[in-house]
Write an enzyme that holds these catalytic residues in place. Structure first.
Site, PDB file in Angstrom:
ATOM      1  N   ASP A  88      38.326  75.214 -90.514  1.00 30.36           N
ATOM      2  CA  ASP A  88      39.547  74.448 -90.774  1.00 30.36           C
ATOM      3  C   ASP A  88      40.493  74.683 -89.593  1.00 30.36           C
ATOM      4  OD1 ASP A  88      41.475  72.850 -92.072  1.00 30.36           O
ATOM      5  OD2 ASP A  88      40.844  73.573 -94.039  1.00 30.36           O
ATOM      6  N   ASN A  93      43.903  64.699 -89.174  1.00 27.52           N
ATOM      7  CA  ASN A  93      43.660  65.923 -89.926  1.00 27.52           C
ATOM      8  C   ASN A  93      44.402  67.124 -89.350  1.00 27.52           C
ATOM      9  OD1 ASN A  93      41.909  67.132 -92.134  1.00 27.52           O
ATOM     10  ND2 ASN A  93      41.440  68.485 -90.416  1.00 27.52           N
ATOM     11  N   ASN A 129      37.810  68.639 -87.382  1.00 30.33           N
ATOM     12  CA  ASN A 129      38.885  69.252 -88.161  1.00 30.33           C
ATOM     13  C   ASN A 129      39.795  70.063 -87.242  1.00 30.33           C
ATOM     14  OD1 ASN A 129      40.458  70.677 -90.042  1.00 30.33           O
ATOM     15  ND2 ASN A 129      38.842  70.649 -91.577  1.00 30.33           N
TER      16      ASN A 129
END
Length: 239
Positions: A131, A22, A70
């Site tokens: 994120d 990711n 993440n």
């Protein structure tokens, strides 16, 4: 090359056990990368996220398993690794926190896992995902808040120092420093007024980015030109 094009590409590292990669962070002194992975499920469990490292030969090694992971970043002194961890329950996001680890960049080993910040406790935004994350050269950590239209800024102590608003973006997905001298923070995500398009918001002259600082050191002290003309709107920082 000078035009930004890649001459060739090849597989650097791989392992059948790696979850869908990711995000990644770099420890340049050792030529080592760190990877976060994610398997998004309605009810998350440990193992839906993982942390891997690949050394400069491409050899991969798993460092741990977590709930959904993440954002990931390495501090400028390469002594701390930051990793986001989120939890889902019944299809809803119920937890978002950043973990910190002591890092040995040469070996890739991480120890002393601890909670750097818990957004449920900090500002009651546990349901908003983290994120991308990046540090500046002074060690501050910049954390996207994907759904709040802002970036949270933390001192190495874990203290919140500022929020940066993103005028064009609600779902801030990623960020990094660039511009002519490496001090402009660029933040990207879906445009507020048209979510089929992507937008870039910029805060100019904010701080020297960690990656820009590393590039400058590799070039003998000169900051390489990284112009990004005409990108989006200007965000605002507030304490």
């Amino acid at each position: 090359g000078a035009d930004g094009a890649f001459g060739s590409n090849s597989v650097f590292c791989q392992d059948e056990g790696i979850l869908q990669p990711n995000d990644l962070a770099i420890a340049p002194s050792a030529g080592r990368i760190f990877l976060s992975g994610m398997n998004y499920t309605s009810d998350s469990v440990v193992g839906n996220g993982d942390l891997w490292t690949c050394d400069n030969t491409g050899a991969a090694r798993r460092l741990g398993q977590f709930h959904r992971t993440n954002g990931i970043e390495v501090s400028p002194d390469e002594k701390t690794l930051y990793l986001s961890e989120s939890e889902n329950k019944g299809g809803a996001v119920v937890a978002n926190r950043i973990l910190a680890f002591d890092l040995d960049a040469a070996s890739g080993d991480v120890t002393n896992q601890r909670v750097f910040v818990d957004f449920g406790t900090l500002d009651d935004t546990a349901a908003t995902d983290i994120d991308g994350m990046r540090t500046d050269a002074a060690g501050k950590l910049y954390v996207t808040r994907n759904g709040l239209g802002k970036v949270a800024v933390f001192a190495p102590s874990g203290d919140l120092t500022a929020y940066i608003t993103t005028p064009s973006i609600d779902f801030v997905a990623s960020l990094d420093f660039g511009g002519q001298d490496g001090t402009d923070l660029h933040m990207v995500g879906r445009c507020k007024d048209n979510d089929t398009k992507g937008c870039v918001d910029v805060v100019k002259g904010l701080a020297l980015g960690r990656a820009s600082s590393d590039l400058r050191k590799s070039k003998g002290g000169e900051t390489p030109a990284l112009p990004l003309p005409g990108c989006g709107k200007t965000g605002r920082a507030r304490k």
